[in-house]
Design an enzyme around this catalytic site. Structure first.
Site, short mmCIF file in Angstrom:
data_model
loop_
_atom_site.label_atom_id
_atom_site.label_comp_id
_atom_site.label_asym_id
_atom_site.label_seq_id
_atom_site.Cartn_x
_atom_site.Cartn_y
_atom_site.Cartn_z
N THR A 91 -13.35 -6.93 1.69
CA THR A 91 -12.54 -5.80 1.54
C THR A 91 -13.23 -4.59 2.38
O THR A 91 -14.54 -4.78 2.08
CB THR A 91 -11.68 -5.53 0.40
OG1 THR A 91 -12.64 -4.82 -0.40
CG2 THR A 91 -11.43 -6.75 -0.20
N GLU A 92 -12.55 -3.59 2.54
CA GLU A 92 -13.57 -2.53 2.96
C GLU A 92 -14.40 -2.01 1.83
O GLU A 92 -15.67 -1.54 1.89
CB GLU A 92 -12.58 -1.07 3.28
CG GLU A 92 -11.81 -1.20 4.50
CD GLU A 92 -10.26 -1.62 3.91
OE1 GLU A 92 -9.99 -2.84 3.89
OE2 GLU A 92 -9.68 -0.96 3.10
N TYR A 93 -13.97 -1.85 0.54
CA TYR A 93 -14.58 -1.16 -0.63
C TYR A 93 -15.66 -2.42 -0.91
O TYR A 93 -17.04 -1.85 -1.28
CB TYR A 93 -13.97 -1.17 -1.71
CG TYR A 93 -13.28 0.19 -1.87
CD1 TYR A 93 -13.72 0.86 -2.89
CD2 TYR A 93 -12.17 0.54 -1.25
CE1 TYR A 93 -13.18 2.37 -3.01
CE2 TYR A 93 -11.69 1.66 -1.30
CZ TYR A 93 -12.06 2.60 -2.24
OH TYR A 93 -11.48 3.69 -2.45
N GLU A 94 -15.51 -3.70 -0.65
CA GLU A 94 -16.55 -4.93 -1.15
C GLU A 94 -17.59 -4.72 -0.27
O GLU A 94 -18.77 -4.61 -0.53
CB GLU A 94 -15.92 -6.20 -1.10
CG GLU A 94 -16.86 -7.29 -1.46
CD GLU A 94 -16.01 -8.45 -1.55
OE1 GLU A 94 -14.58 -8.52 -1.27
OE2 GLU A 94 -16.68 -9.56 -1.85
N LYS A 137 -10.28 7.58 -16.84
CA LYS A 137 -10.03 8.33 -18.29
C LYS A 137 -8.87 7.28 -19.00
O LYS A 137 -8.00 6.69 -18.67
CB LYS A 137 -9.19 9.50 -17.85
CG LYS A 137 -10.14 10.45 -17.23
CD LYS A 137 -9.30 12.04 -17.11
CE LYS A 137 -10.41 12.79 -16.73
NZ LYS A 137 -9.91 13.38 -15.24
N GLU A 148 0.93 -1.19 0.08
CA GLU A 148 0.05 0.00 0.16
C GLU A 148 0.82 1.29 0.03
O GLU A 148 1.74 1.40 0.88
CB GLU A 148 -0.93 -0.09 1.17
CG GLU A 148 -1.68 1.18 1.44
CD GLU A 148 -2.48 1.56 0.37
OE1 GLU A 148 -3.34 0.97 -0.34
OE2 GLU A 148 -2.33 2.78 -0.35
N ASP A 160 5.21 2.12 -3.51
CA ASP A 160 4.60 1.55 -4.58
C ASP A 160 5.07 0.50 -5.24
O ASP A 160 6.00 -0.30 -5.01
CB ASP A 160 5.15 2.50 -5.81
CG ASP A 160 4.26 2.56 -7.07
OD1 ASP A 160 3.52 3.66 -7.10
OD2 ASP A 160 4.05 1.33 -7.61
N ASP A 183 -15.73 -3.74 -8.32
CA ASP A 183 -17.23 -3.07 -8.62
C ASP A 183 -17.22 -2.49 -9.85
O ASP A 183 -18.22 -2.19 -10.32
CB ASP A 183 -17.77 -2.27 -7.45
CG ASP A 183 -16.79 -0.93 -7.45
OD1 ASP A 183 -15.51 -1.18 -7.22
OD2 ASP A 183 -17.20 0.04 -8.03
N ASP A 205 -7.72 1.07 -7.94
CA ASP A 205 -8.14 2.22 -8.55
C ASP A 205 -8.60 2.06 -10.10
O ASP A 205 -7.82 1.44 -10.80
CB ASP A 205 -7.12 3.23 -8.44
CG ASP A 205 -6.70 3.60 -7.39
OD1 ASP A 205 -6.79 4.67 -6.70
OD2 ASP A 205 -6.16 2.72 -6.57
#
Ligand code: SAH
Length: 204
Positions: free
Chosen positions: A184-187, A116, A63, A90, A148, A112
């Site tokens: 995960t947090e996002y999930e 674009k 991370e 990174d 997602d 992420d």
């Protein structure tokens, strides 16, 4: 999900070298067990739970945002996790340091989307990243991708066609299976909103 900058978390990282992997040194003790990687771990919910289900493996949680890595580090220290180290840099640096045919699995969770077109090279499933994953994975090793994001899912499926990976499965609507996966947090956030989660599994 934007995370407010938290100075305490940056300080925490500095105060807890025991949870940090400063560089990939495959001669060191930690690398005596099979190694798996998560790229873009965020605040660490996935790696905290998933690692506790796989005590035979040592995990590296990559991370690059220091304050976010610090929040993850605190969770891991508080839980006394013994088979996860945080690599707070990174992912590109990790891949420069990792030897080929080395890693048993790689997890990419809700990375992420970079919607674009001119930012396509930054997506963590851009062809050059897939080449790196392929290089460091052992023969028979797996890559697991969850997202997602429709655009990133479709883009990833296209990039895979150009790669050497074998597509094991691609699920536009992946049912969470707690016996061999972790949230995960996002999930959690997207499932609460009723959004479909996409999943891809690849094999070297
Ligand atoms: N996996 C978590 C967080 C997803 S957000 C979850 O599913 O909830 C994506 C995370 O990837 C962010 O925290 C971002 O800082 C990290 N990230 C993006 N590109 C990265 C890179 N090149 N190297 C390391 N981390 C990266």
């Amino acid at each position: 999900m934007r995370t407010k900058f938290k100075q305490w978390a940056v300080d925490y990282l500095g105060e807890h070298p025991e949870i940090i992997l400063p560089k990939i040194d495959v001669e060191s003790e930690y690398f005596k067990k099979p190694i798996s990687l998560e790229v873009g771990s965020g605040k660490g919910d996935f790696i905290l739970n998933f690692s506790s289900m796989h005590l035979d493996t040592n995990f590296i949680a990559i991370e690059r945002v220091e304050s976010v890595a610090g929040m993850m580090a605190k969770k891991l220290v508080d839980a006394k996790a013994e088979n996860v180290l945080v690599f707070p840099f990174d992912a590109r640096i990790a891949f420069e340091q990792l030897p080929e045919n080395y890693v048993q699995a790689i997890y990419l969770n809700f990375v992420d989307p970079w919607p674009k077109k001119r930012h396509a090279k930054r997506r963590l499933t851009y062809k050059t990243f897939l080449q790196q994953y392929y290089r460091v994975l052992k023969s028979g090793g797996y890559l697991f991708f969850k997202s997602d994001n429709d655009g990133l899912y479709e883009f990833t499926m296209e990039e895979i066609k150009e790669s050497k990976f074998t597509l094991v499965s691609s699920e536009p609507e992946y049912m969470f299976n707690e016996s061999n996966d972790a949230m995960t947090e996002y999930e959690r956030k997207f499932r609460d909103l009723g959004q479909p989660i996409h999943r891809i599994v690849l094999k070297k």
